[in-house]
Design a protein around this motif. Structure first.
Motif, PDB file in Angstrom:
ATOM      1  N   VAL A 281      13.176 -77.745 134.527  1.00  0.00           N
ATOM      2  CA  VAL A 281      14.306 -78.546 134.990  1.00  0.00           C
ATOM      3  C   VAL A 281      15.597 -77.982 134.390  1.00  0.00           C
ATOM      4  CG1 VAL A 281      15.357 -80.835 135.068  1.00  0.00           C
ATOM      5  CG2 VAL A 281      12.868 -80.605 135.217  1.00  0.00           C
ATOM      6  N   TYR A 282      16.607 -77.802 135.236  1.00  0.00           N
ATOM      7  CA  TYR A 282      17.885 -77.207 134.841  1.00  0.00           C
ATOM      8  C   TYR A 282      19.007 -78.218 135.072  1.00  0.00           C
ATOM      9  CZ  TYR A 282      15.371 -72.784 134.730  1.00  0.00           C
ATOM     10  OH  TYR A 282      14.479 -71.779 134.422  1.00  0.00           O
ATOM     11  N   VAL A 283      20.015 -78.175 134.209  1.00  0.00           N
ATOM     12  CA  VAL A 283      21.086 -79.170 134.224  1.00  0.00           C
ATOM     13  C   VAL A 283      22.431 -78.482 134.449  1.00  0.00           C
ATOM     14  CG1 VAL A 283      22.251 -80.953 132.883  1.00  0.00           C
ATOM     15  CG2 VAL A 283      19.778 -80.659 132.657  1.00  0.00           C
ATOM     16  N   ASN A 284      23.301 -79.137 135.232  1.00  0.00           N
ATOM     17  CA  ASN A 284      24.617 -78.592 135.528  1.00  0.00           C
ATOM     18  C   ASN A 284      25.602 -79.756 135.644  1.00  0.00           C
ATOM     19  OD1 ASN A 284      26.514 -76.537 136.332  1.00  0.00           O
ATOM     20  ND2 ASN A 284      26.357 -77.363 138.401  1.00  0.00           N
ATOM     21  N   ILE A 285      26.853 -79.580 135.243  1.00  0.00           N
ATOM     22  CA  ILE A 285      27.857 -80.637 135.364  1.00  0.00           C
ATOM     23  C   ILE A 285      29.139 -80.110 135.992  1.00  0.00           C
ATOM     24  CG2 ILE A 285      26.981 -81.940 133.375  1.00  0.00           C
ATOM     25  CD1 ILE A 285      29.388 -80.859 131.758  1.00  0.00           C
ATOM     26  N   ARG A 286      29.913 -81.028 136.606  1.00  0.00           N
ATOM     27  CA  ARG A 286      31.254 -80.725 137.114  1.00  0.00           C
ATOM     28  C   ARG A 286      31.997 -82.048 137.287  1.00  0.00           C
ATOM     29  NH1 ARG A 286      32.027 -81.638 142.498  1.00  0.00           N
ATOM     30  NH2 ARG A 286      33.770 -80.196 142.617  1.00  0.00           N
ATOM     31  N   HIS A 287      33.293 -82.012 137.059  1.00  0.00           N
ATOM     32  CA  HIS A 287      34.074 -83.233 137.251  1.00  0.00           C
ATOM     33  C   HIS A 287      34.512 -83.346 138.703  1.00  0.00           C
ATOM     34  CE1 HIS A 287      37.910 -81.081 137.621  1.00  0.00           C
ATOM     35  NE2 HIS A 287      37.519 -80.324 136.612  1.00  0.00           N
ATOM     36  N   THR A 288      34.659 -84.569 139.204  1.00  0.00           N
ATOM     37  CA  THR A 288      35.239 -84.745 140.526  1.00  0.00           C
ATOM     38  C   THR A 288      36.721 -84.381 140.443  1.00  0.00           C
ATOM     39  OG1 THR A 288      35.664 -87.092 140.050  1.00  0.00           O
ATOM     40  CG2 THR A 288      33.597 -86.548 141.187  1.00  0.00           C
ATOM     41  N   LYS A 289      37.330 -84.087 141.565  1.00  0.00           N
ATOM     42  CA  LYS A 289      38.673 -83.526 141.542  1.00  0.00           C
ATOM     43  C   LYS A 289      39.719 -84.512 141.047  1.00  0.00           C
ATOM     44  CE  LYS A 289      39.786 -80.243 144.131  1.00  0.00           C
ATOM     45  NZ  LYS A 289      40.238 -79.365 145.213  1.00  0.00           N
ATOM     46  N   ASP A 290      39.401 -85.812 141.125  1.00  0.00           N
ATOM     47  CA  ASP A 290      40.345 -86.797 140.607  1.00  0.00           C
ATOM     48  C   ASP A 290      40.051 -87.155 139.149  1.00  0.00           C
ATOM     49  OD1 ASP A 290      38.017 -88.221 140.894  1.00  0.00           O
ATOM     50  OD2 ASP A 290      38.833 -89.766 142.212  1.00  0.00           O
ATOM     51  N   PHE A 291      39.079 -86.475 138.528  1.00  0.00           N
ATOM     52  CA  PHE A 291      38.696 -86.677 137.131  1.00  0.00           C
ATOM     53  C   PHE A 291      38.185 -88.101 136.858  1.00  0.00           C
ATOM     54  CE2 PHE A 291      41.383 -82.925 136.735  1.00  0.00           C
ATOM     55  CZ  PHE A 291      40.660 -82.158 135.827  1.00  0.00           C
ATOM     56  N   ARG A 292      37.727 -88.807 137.894  1.00  0.00           N
ATOM     57  CA  ARG A 292      37.201 -90.156 137.687  1.00  0.00           C
ATOM     58  C   ARG A 292      35.740 -90.129 137.232  1.00  0.00           C
ATOM     59  NH1 ARG A 292      39.826 -94.148 140.734  1.00  0.00           N
ATOM     60  NH2 ARG A 292      38.253 -95.574 139.869  1.00  0.00           N
ATOM     61  N   PHE A 293      34.998 -89.115 137.654  1.00  0.00           N
ATOM     62  CA  PHE A 293      33.583 -89.038 137.321  1.00  0.00           C
ATOM     63  C   PHE A 293      33.215 -87.609 136.929  1.00  0.00           C
ATOM     64  CE2 PHE A 293      33.996 -92.493 140.389  1.00  0.00           C
ATOM     65  CZ  PHE A 293      33.313 -93.526 139.756  1.00  0.00           C
ATOM     66  N   VAL A 294      32.118 -87.497 136.188  1.00  0.00           N
ATOM     67  CA  VAL A 294      31.480 -86.207 135.938  1.00  0.00           C
ATOM     68  C   VAL A 294      30.108 -86.266 136.611  1.00  0.00           C
ATOM     69  CG1 VAL A 294      30.506 -84.654 134.213  1.00  0.00           C
ATOM     70  CG2 VAL A 294      32.697 -85.798 133.776  1.00  0.00           C
ATOM     71  N   ALA A 295      29.877 -85.359 137.557  1.00  0.00           N
ATOM     72  CA  ALA A 295      28.593 -85.308 138.265  1.00  0.00           C
ATOM     73  C   ALA A 295      27.617 -84.456 137.472  1.00  0.00           C
ATOM     74  CB  ALA A 295      28.780 -84.742 139.663  1.00  0.00           C
ATOM     75  N   VAL A 296      26.400 -84.964 137.303  1.00  0.00           N
ATOM     76  CA  VAL A 296      25.329 -84.244 136.611  1.00  0.00           C
ATOM     77  C   VAL A 296      24.272 -83.876 137.642  1.00  0.00           C
ATOM     78  CG1 VAL A 296      23.559 -84.349 134.822  1.00  0.00           C
ATOM     79  CG2 VAL A 296      25.756 -85.526 134.481  1.00  0.00           C
ATOM     80  N   ASN A 297      24.093 -82.583 137.873  1.00  0.00           N
ATOM     81  CA  ASN A 297      23.063 -82.102 138.789  1.00  0.00           C
ATOM     82  C   ASN A 297      21.849 -81.643 137.999  1.00  0.00           C
ATOM     83  OD1 ASN A 297      25.663 -81.833 140.369  1.00  0.00           O
ATOM     84  ND2 ASN A 297      24.186 -81.292 141.956  1.00  0.00           N
ATOM     85  N   MET A 298      20.662 -82.128 138.396  1.00  0.00           N
ATOM     86  CA  MET A 298      19.406 -81.688 137.800  1.00  0.00           C
ATOM     87  C   MET A 298      18.526 -81.159 138.931  1.00  0.00           C
ATOM     88  SD  MET A 298      18.738 -84.895 135.203  1.00  0.00           S
ATOM     89  CE  MET A 298      17.210 -84.199 134.583  1.00  0.00           C
ATOM     90  N   PHE A 299      17.998 -79.955 138.742  1.00  0.00           N
ATOM     91  CA  PHE A 299      17.155 -79.394 139.791  1.00  0.00           C
ATOM     92  C   PHE A 299      15.959 -78.672 139.175  1.00  0.00           C
ATOM     93  CE2 PHE A 299      20.216 -76.131 138.734  1.00  0.00           C
ATOM     94  CZ  PHE A 299      19.488 -74.950 138.755  1.00  0.00           C
ATOM     95  N   SER A 300      14.871 -78.646 139.952  1.00  0.00           N
ATOM     96  CA  SER A 300      13.647 -77.976 139.534  1.00  0.00           C
ATOM     97  C   SER A 300      12.939 -77.493 140.785  1.00  0.00           C
ATOM     98  CB  SER A 300      12.744 -78.944 138.756  1.00  0.00           C
ATOM     99  OG  SER A 300      12.152 -79.868 139.638  1.00  0.00           O
ATOM    100  N   THR A 301      11.704 -77.062 140.616  1.00  0.00           N
ATOM    101  CA  THR A 301      10.913 -76.618 141.767  1.00  0.00           C
ATOM    102  C   THR A 301      10.367 -77.800 142.557  1.00  0.00           C
ATOM    103  OG1 THR A 301       8.981 -76.481 140.314  1.00  0.00           O
ATOM    104  CG2 THR A 301      10.240 -74.462 140.669  1.00  0.00           C
ATOM    105  N   LYS A 302      10.609 -79.018 142.062  1.00  0.00           N
ATOM    106  CA  LYS A 302      10.052 -80.206 142.726  1.00  0.00           C
ATOM    107  C   LYS A 302      11.110 -81.180 143.230  1.00  0.00           C
ATOM    108  CE  LYS A 302       5.718 -80.113 140.105  1.00  0.00           C
ATOM    109  NZ  LYS A 302       4.819 -80.855 139.188  1.00  0.00           N
TER     110      LYS A 302
END
Length: 788
Positions: A281-302
């Protein structure tokens, strides 16, 4: 023309020379000088090792080259690398003159003013520039209110106006000083200014430890903050308006797995927000353009999952907003109470071929429901989207033609999915031949001006600002190849190229394709598109570029580019170094084979794993088409591939070695059989999804079938090949070394078709001089091989 004339000698006889000529008849005949023997290629030792999987055994005589922990093997490798370096120098020794000429040509096309165009964000304009005599840039900013007074970085000197006494420019980060901290060179991966413009968070590559190190600099004082300072950082995002920094660290295998939150100005330890124990499982983050939220993406082979962190309260936990099948592309944005998701995940359990945009209220009852924005239109593909507070911008593709349009925000409520034309799109001006449109940083969410980079095979990249509120647009940076300089516009000089645009209807057929507006070079270089039938009848897009004055049917050498992996678009941008080949009569071709981008998800999937052979067949079919249609002269075709594209070209050479006269493989992936089975450098699920899982019998057979290293033909002539690799590369230098050694071992030796290994110790992309030198060497190699 001059170098052609100098290579032909005409003898003119004059009476005064007759005596000398007669005298030479009776003199003792001179023994003709013998040509020195061609250099002998190195022969590394063979130490056969047998591998077995799925009851299939194979032998690798050069597996010792990847034994990084074997000191004896590494000493042998050092000796071998030195031999390869000397052999390449010896083979290319007679091309030093053309290398020098090419390097001068290419260097002359470098931009003399290396500033990036200023990027507006709030009250500031941010940009990078290179000071004279320095290798690395300086990150700077100036107040937008002083924009009119700042014409270039040379006047006022160093950003200071001695007449008014005002300091116009503020230096934020000097990467030349960073190079002193990090082993002699500065390689930055991430750089984020806080939304309050107070701090700069950035990561620099520490080559001694092979990871990226996080630093935060206080822009008011220019000093480094005591915290956070973290190692192995792969992502970062600001929260709490710039008072908190969220960042991701990787484990020893470079897997992003932990998320921390650091409160700036606090003495407390950084807080662990997430610790993902599963190794796949791999983790990635990015803020929304208005800086209201930080999105956390988690992805794997499943699976693929998306969570949100409230940027105003980053310690309040993660909220799940989306879950779908493995390795789906999921980007979340926020606009006025709605979450927007741009994804290619299956829709209602059915796989889709293209990305689509959906939305859902931020605050909603479970289970969360998403509604589609657009009705599916197979003739109009959404390639990408970008947001600002007042507009939503779509990057579209209609067949091969790219389009760019904006719609007003907020979108109407309660209408459900609609056709794009019902949103009254405003289509933005583009040149005639567009190969890619890339959104710029566009940090200023509340500005109606958005920046895009427009690329073309016959036009230098244009950085364009579109004002979505009134339709005006500026080309703020573009190299002018006719004058061999770069146009970078500052202050009042911007208005000189400002174009007014009345928004157009959805046809996008009104002509803004004027070559004079775009510095388009199609008057001098033709760009043509073909559909080539592959082995199974599938049509493969082929793009060719050539000089209108140097094209001769059936007499031009050609260079065929290919990539075909990860669903990525083939890079067909105008590259100034290719001008040296175009002006010498070469045809530059681009094969958009399966496995790459631009044809939807199915196009990508049909060229990965067990379908990887389709990519190779597509490339070979395009090569044959060029010769059969006399676009390229027979025995004058070369291949070019970078990274996974190197695998494509090398596999095509194994399949049809007589089809190519030469090839350049840059940091290529050449031994998937061993690398996927026994990875020395960390691989991700995306890599296995692309090239196959060795544990799966069908995938393994496919890997064995297309693997360039294991399918080298015996006792045949191979084309001349230059393999460029680096000690700082994702695919180890041993892959290139093994392939070179085995081709020499198995093929028929021909000094006119050398197999060369070109090694670099630095990251070439970060050094303009090295970049120019490498391009000149590779171009000289191609010219030399075609003329031999």
């Amino acid at each position: 023309m001059r170098h052609l004339l100098h290579s032909r000698y005409r003898r003119f006889f004059h009476p005064s020379t007759a005596t000398g000529l007669l005298r030479s008849v009776h003199s003792k005949p001179q023994k003709p000088q013998s040509q020195p023997p061609p250099p002998t290629p190195p022969k590394p030792p063979q130490k056969p090792t047998t591998f077995t999987l799925h009851d299939i055994s194979w032998e690798d005589p050069y597996s010792w080259m990847s034994s990084l922990n074997d000191k004896v093997a590494m000493r042998h490798m050092d000796v071998y690398m030195e031999q390869e370096e000397k052999y390449t120098e010896a083979v290319m020794a007679d091309s030093e003159r053309i290398q020098s000429k090419l390097q001068s040509e290419m260097a002359s096309r470098f931009a003399s003013d290396l500033s990036t165009p200023p990027l507006r964000w709030g009250p500031w304009l941010y940009y990078r520039r290179i000071e004279e005599g320095k290798q690395y840039p300086v990150l700077c900013r100036r107040l937008a209110s002083l924009n009119e007074e700042f014409i270039s970085h040379k006047s006022p000197s160093a950003g200071f106006d001695f007449t008014s006494g005002k300091r116009i420019e503020q230096k934020l980060l000097d990467y030349n000083q960073e190079a002193e901290r990090f082993g002699g060179y500065a390689y930055e991966e991430l750089s984020e200014v806080s939304p309050d413009h107070r701090f700069l968070a950035y990561t620099m590559y520490d080559k001694d430890n092979d990871y990226f190190k996080l630093s935060v600099r206080d822009l008011n004082f220019g000093s480094l903050c005591s915290k956070p300072q973290a190692d192995r950082v792969s992502n970062l995002a600001w929260a709490k308006g710039g008072r908190a920094l969220i960042y991701v660290v990787t484990d020893q295998n470079k897997r992003p797995y932990r998320i921390y939150c650091s409160m700036l100005g606090s003495n407390e330890e950084d807080v662990l927000l997430l610790d993902e124990p599963m190794e796949n499982v791999y983790v990635n983050i990015r803020h929304t353009k208005d800086f209201r939220f930080v999105a956390v993406n988690m992805f794997s082979t499943k699976f693929s999952k998306v969570f949100l962190i409230n940027a105003a309260d980053p310690l309040s936990g993660l909220t799940s907003v989306w879950e779908c099948e493995a390795l789906a592309h999921c980007i979340v944005e926020h606009h006025q109470g709605y979450l927007y998701l741009f994804t290619d995940a299956a829709k209602e359990g059915q796989p889709v071929d293209c990305h689509y945009l959906i939305r859902s209220p931020v605050h909603t009852s479970a289970p969360r429901k998403w509604e589609s924005i657009l009705i599916d239109d197979q003739d109009l593909i959404v390639e990408d989207v970008d947001f600002c507070d007042t507009h939503l911008v779509f990057i579209l593709r209609e067949g091969r033609k790219f389009k760019l349009c904006s719609v007003d925000l907020p979108l109407p409520d309660g209408k459900g999915p609609v056709y794009l034309k019902e949103l009254n799109p405003h289509f933005l001006p583009l040149p005639k031949y567009v190969s890619q449109i890339s959104p710029g940083p566009n940090y200023d969410y509340y500005s109606s001006s958005m920046r895009f980079t427009v690329s073309s095979p016959v036009m230098p990249d244009a950085v364009v600002d579109y004002d979505l509120s009134n339709g005006k647009w500026n080309i703020v940076q573009q190299q002018n190849m006719l004058l061999d300089r770069t146009r970078v516009l500052y202050g009042t000089s911007v208005s000189s190229v400002e174009k007014s645009s009345i928004y157009r209807s959805s046809t996008n057929e009104a002509s803004f394709e004027d070559d004079r507006l775009w510095n388009d070079l199609s008057e001098f270089y033709a760009c043509e598109n073909y559909d080539v039938s592959s082995c199974d009848g599938v049509l493969v897009p082929l793009t060719i570029v050539y000089s209108r004055t140097r094209k001769k049917v059936g007499h031009n050498p050609g260079l065929l580019h290919g990539h075909g992996a990860y669903g990525e678009l083939l890079d067909k941008r105008w590259r100034s170094e290719l001008k040296s080949l175009l002006d010498r009569g070469w045809v530059i071709a681009y094969a958009d084979v399966r496995g790459g981008g631009g044809g939807g998800k199915k196009w990508h999937h049909d060229g990965r794993r067990t379908g990887k052979r389709n990519s190779i067949d597509d490339y070979v079919s395009c090569a044959k088409f060029l010769i059969e249609k006399e676009i390229v002269q027979e025995n004058k075709l070369a291949g070019w591939g970078y990274s996974a594209g190197g695998l494509l070209v090398a596999s095509a050479i194994n399949l049809c070695p007589d089809l190519f006269r030469a090839a350049v493989l840059k940091v290529p992936f050449l031994d998937p059989s061993n690398t996927l089975l026994y990875p020395i450098l960390p691989l991700t699920p995306v890599d296995y999804e692309e090239f196959g899982y060795p544990g799966d019998i069908e995938d393994f057979r496919a890997i064995q079938n297309y693997c360039p290293y294991h399918n080298i033909q015996k006792d045949v002539f191979y084309p001349a090949v230059m393999v460029s690799s680096s000690f700082n590369t994702r695919f180890g230098v041993w892959e290139a070394a093994k392939w070179v050694a085995r081709v020499r071992e198995r093929s028929i030796y021909d000094p006119e078709r050398p197999i060369l290994l070109n090694l670099t110790v630095d990251i070439v992309e970060e050094n303009r001089y090295l970049q120019c030198k490498e391009s000149a060497l590779e171009t000289a190699f191609l010219i030399k091989m075609m003329n031999s």
